[in-house]
Each structure stands twice: as C-alpha cells, then as structure tokens.
Design an enzyme around this catalytic site. Structure first.
Site, PDB file in Angstrom:
ATOM      1  N   ASP A  82     120.357  24.768 -26.975  1.00 25.83           N
ATOM      2  CA  ASP A  82     119.055  25.208 -27.480  1.00 25.83           C
ATOM      3  C   ASP A  82     119.019  26.718 -27.285  1.00 25.83           C
ATOM      4  OD1 ASP A  82     116.449  25.954 -27.886  1.00 25.83           O
ATOM      5  OD2 ASP A  82     115.564  24.415 -26.599  1.00 25.83           O
ATOM      6  N   TYR A 124     113.669  23.893 -13.363  1.00 18.93           N
ATOM      7  CA  TYR A 124     113.575  23.283 -14.680  1.00 18.93           C
ATOM      8  C   TYR A 124     113.740  24.334 -15.769  1.00 18.93           C
ATOM      9  CZ  TYR A 124     112.060  20.710 -18.724  1.00 18.93           C
ATOM     10  OH  TYR A 124     112.031  20.119 -19.958  1.00 18.93           O
ATOM     11  N   LYS A 127     115.351  20.094 -20.862  1.00 25.28           N
ATOM     12  CA  LYS A 127     116.046  18.842 -20.608  1.00 25.28           C
ATOM     13  C   LYS A 127     117.509  18.986 -21.009  1.00 25.28           C
ATOM     14  CE  LYS A 127     114.791  15.190 -18.501  1.00 25.28           C
ATOM     15  NZ  LYS A 127     114.486  15.391 -17.090  1.00 25.28           N
TER      16      LYS A 127
HETATM   17 MG    MG Z   1     116.510  20.443 -26.776  1.00 22.14          MG
END
Ligand code: MG
Length: 367
Positions: A11, A230, A233
């Site tokens: 990403d 974090y 994901k």
């Molecule tokens: Mg993603």
C-alpha cells in the site's frame, strides 16, 4: 524450464482514505517495471486489491532474489513519489524502511514466492486480500487441501491420496522464523489446532505429499512486528499451483463461499467476513469489508497468459450478497465483544494510551 513466481505487494497511497490506489499511481509503478525491470523478468502482471498494488512477476532468479526484490521496492518508491505529489492518503505507508537491504521481507511489503520446474501446462492462482491479515487464508487452505467436502480430488485423484504437508509459521516469534511441518491427513488435528489461531499461526507453504512439489506459498508479514506500532493491516498475498497433483482451481475457490470472519475491517481492529471480489475492486463499507481477489493464469516458458478473474462470475454475485449480510450482522454489534479484535491485536493502536489514561483514574474501594 525452472521458473520462479514472485508477488510483492504494498500500500503506497490511496484515494479518498483507503478506497483505491488509482490508475495514475498504478501506471507509475508499471512504467518503472517496463523501464527497469523487463531485463530481469520474463513477464509480470500488475493489479490492485483495495488500496494495495501487487506486482506478480515470473523470472528465473529463484526465491528471495535481491535484484527482483530491489526492482519491486524501487517501483514502489517511484510510486510513492507520485503519491506524495498527488497528496494521496498514506503515501508510502507500507515502505517501513528507508534503504533497501537485500530483500523486501521485513521491510513492509508482503511477499509470496515459489520456484518450480514448469509442467507442460502450469495453471496457478494468485490471491490478494485487503483489510485483513495472513491468517485469513488459514481456513480456506485447510479446507481446500485437506477436506474432501471442498477438495473432492482427495477422494477422486490417486495423485492426491498422499495428502499435503503444511509448513506453518509462528508469526508472533520475533527472533527468527519459527516454523513447523505437519502432514495431512495424518496430523490433521494438529494442523487444525494451530490454524484456529489466525493471528499467531499462519500457513507459509504447502507441499504435495506424493512428490514434495511446492503447491502454495503465502506471505507471512506482520507489520506491527516490523514497525512496533499499528501501521496498517498485513494484507496478504498467496500463490497456489492447481490441477494434476494439486487441487483443482475450483476446489481451492470453494471455501471462499463461506465468507468466513477474519481480522481487519475498519482500522484493522475488527472482525468481518472475507468477501471474494473482482480484480481491482475497491474498499468501501466500514473501510471494508475484508476482500480477496483471485487471478488465474497459466505460465509457459516464463510467459503468463492473460489473467482470468476467478471471482468474476454470477455465482460469486450471490455469495457477495450473502457476505454483505454477514458484514451488516456483525456491524450491528459495533465495538462489542467479537465485533472488535481482542486487546492483543489492538495493543499497537491508539487505544493503549486511552486505556492507560483511564486506568489511572480507577480507585479501589475500601471494604
Ligand atoms: Mg491495504
């Protein structure tokens, strides 16, 4: 000939929050590969799943090859520059290290690779999931490779009667790769006992019990293990060879009819049903639902056929409707109980500070 399939996914920025990377960004990554990569590889396929861009490559350089990994890393870096110029959300989000060091494993992008001697016909599936983590594949792999209710070849094909070997990784172990090999069907309950815990134990590879040939390869990256907080994901990718001594394509697709609940969804902090969607699908409802795409190919002398979109079929429209209902049902429960992940999975997010702050305000009542 011997061929290596490598899929590297990241990403590096998306439009409107987490919806999709957009065509300009994909074009920038593609241009980089066309410019710098085509000498290194036989062929490639570029796609997006939710907010992630995946580069599937065929080449002859083996797994973990520095030049292949560096090319993908640099392609994502080039894309990140454009994402920053365009002001995309989360530009460069999955590129967690500043400088490339030999292999993208442990640097943020998800990687799945397999090297094998090409059969005369070599069909395979490339899965990519978004808004979830590598454990999302545990149940579909268990069912697709061990359960005759989904994989009829376990009964019908003598080539498959010796079952499969599962290589499973303990992804919570940080000192190195902690792995175990277990054979199906002999150790099927041991396999199930591990795979029920999707956050800790993840299938990394599957091999044919009859020939020892590689059947499937899955990315095992857990971003919070790299970043210590974090950062998104761990949206996993997977490659699986099909037909012959391996399950048929439809046998590996069969378990996705369930829309089973996986970790992910909004802020990577919830449980939601995994929806099988078409290539290049976007993210929407509650930054989800968790989605999985599957492109089917044949590879011949390193060249890929066009991609056949395995979930682009009227049957899956019906499944998507059912999965939507499951998504709405669990969302009815908001933050309560199983709708949201347990504290172990949230401890890398902002709720930790909030709970610490609240904790200080507790008073113990004297009896
Ligand atoms: Mg993603």
């Amino acid at each position: 000939m011997k061929v290596t399939l490598s899929v590297i996914k990241a990403d590096i920025g998306s439009i409107g929050g987490h919806i999709k990377p957009g065509e300009r960004l994909k074009a920038r990554v593609r241009d980089y590969i066309e410019d710098k990569g085509t000498k290194l590889i036989h062929d490639y396929y570029l796609s997006s799943t939710g907010d992630d861009i995946a580069i599937l490559m065929s080449h002859s350089r083996g797994e973990g090859n520095e030049e292949i990994h560096k090319m993908a890393w640099e392609a994502f870096k080039a894309g990140t520059e454009l994402a920053k110029e365009m002001g995309l959300y989360g530009a460069g989000q999955d590129l967690l290290k500043d400088a490339f060091s030999g292999n993208v494993k442990g640097m943020g992008p998800a990687v799945a690779e397999m090297e094998f001697e090409e059969r005369p016909n070599e069909p395979f599936l490339f899965f990519a999931a978004d808004k979830t983590d590598p454990g999302a594949y545990n149940l579909p792999l268990y069912l697709g490779f061990t359960d005759p209710m989904h994989c009829s070849g376990l009964i019908l094909s003598p080539k498959m009667s010796k079952g499969f070997t599962f290589q499973i990784m303990d992804v919570s172990y940080l000192e190195g790769d902690r792995v175990i090999s277990l054979n199906s069907p002999e150790e099927i309950y041991d396999i199930a006992a591990l795979l029920r815990d999707n956050q800790r134990f993840v299938v990394e590879k599957i091999y044919s019990g009859a020939s020892g040939e590689i059947a499937a390869s899955i990315s095992t990256t857990r971003l919070h293990n790299i970043a210590g907080k974090y950062t998104g994901k761990d949206d996993p990718v997977m490659l699986a060879r099909v037909q012959g001594e391996f399950p048929a394509a439809g046998e590996l697709l069969s378990p996705y009819v369930k829309g089973h609940f996986v970790a992910g969804f909004m802020r990577g902090s919830h449980n939601g049903p995994l929806m099988p969607v078409k290539q290049n699908s976007t993210i929407s409802y509650f930054d989800g639902p968790p989605v999985v795409t599957c492109a089917a190919f044949c590879v011949h002398e390193g060249k890929l056929t066009e991609a056949a979109d395995a979930f682009d079929h009227p049957f899956w429209d019906y499944v998507r409707g059912r999965v939507s209902q499951k998504a709405i049902d669990i969302r009815e429960q908001g933050f309560s109980g199983p709708a949201m992940l347990g504290y172990d999975e949230l401890e890398y997010g902002g709720i930790v500070d909030k709970l610490k702050m609240i904790d200080r305000k507790f008073k113990v009542r004297k009896a």
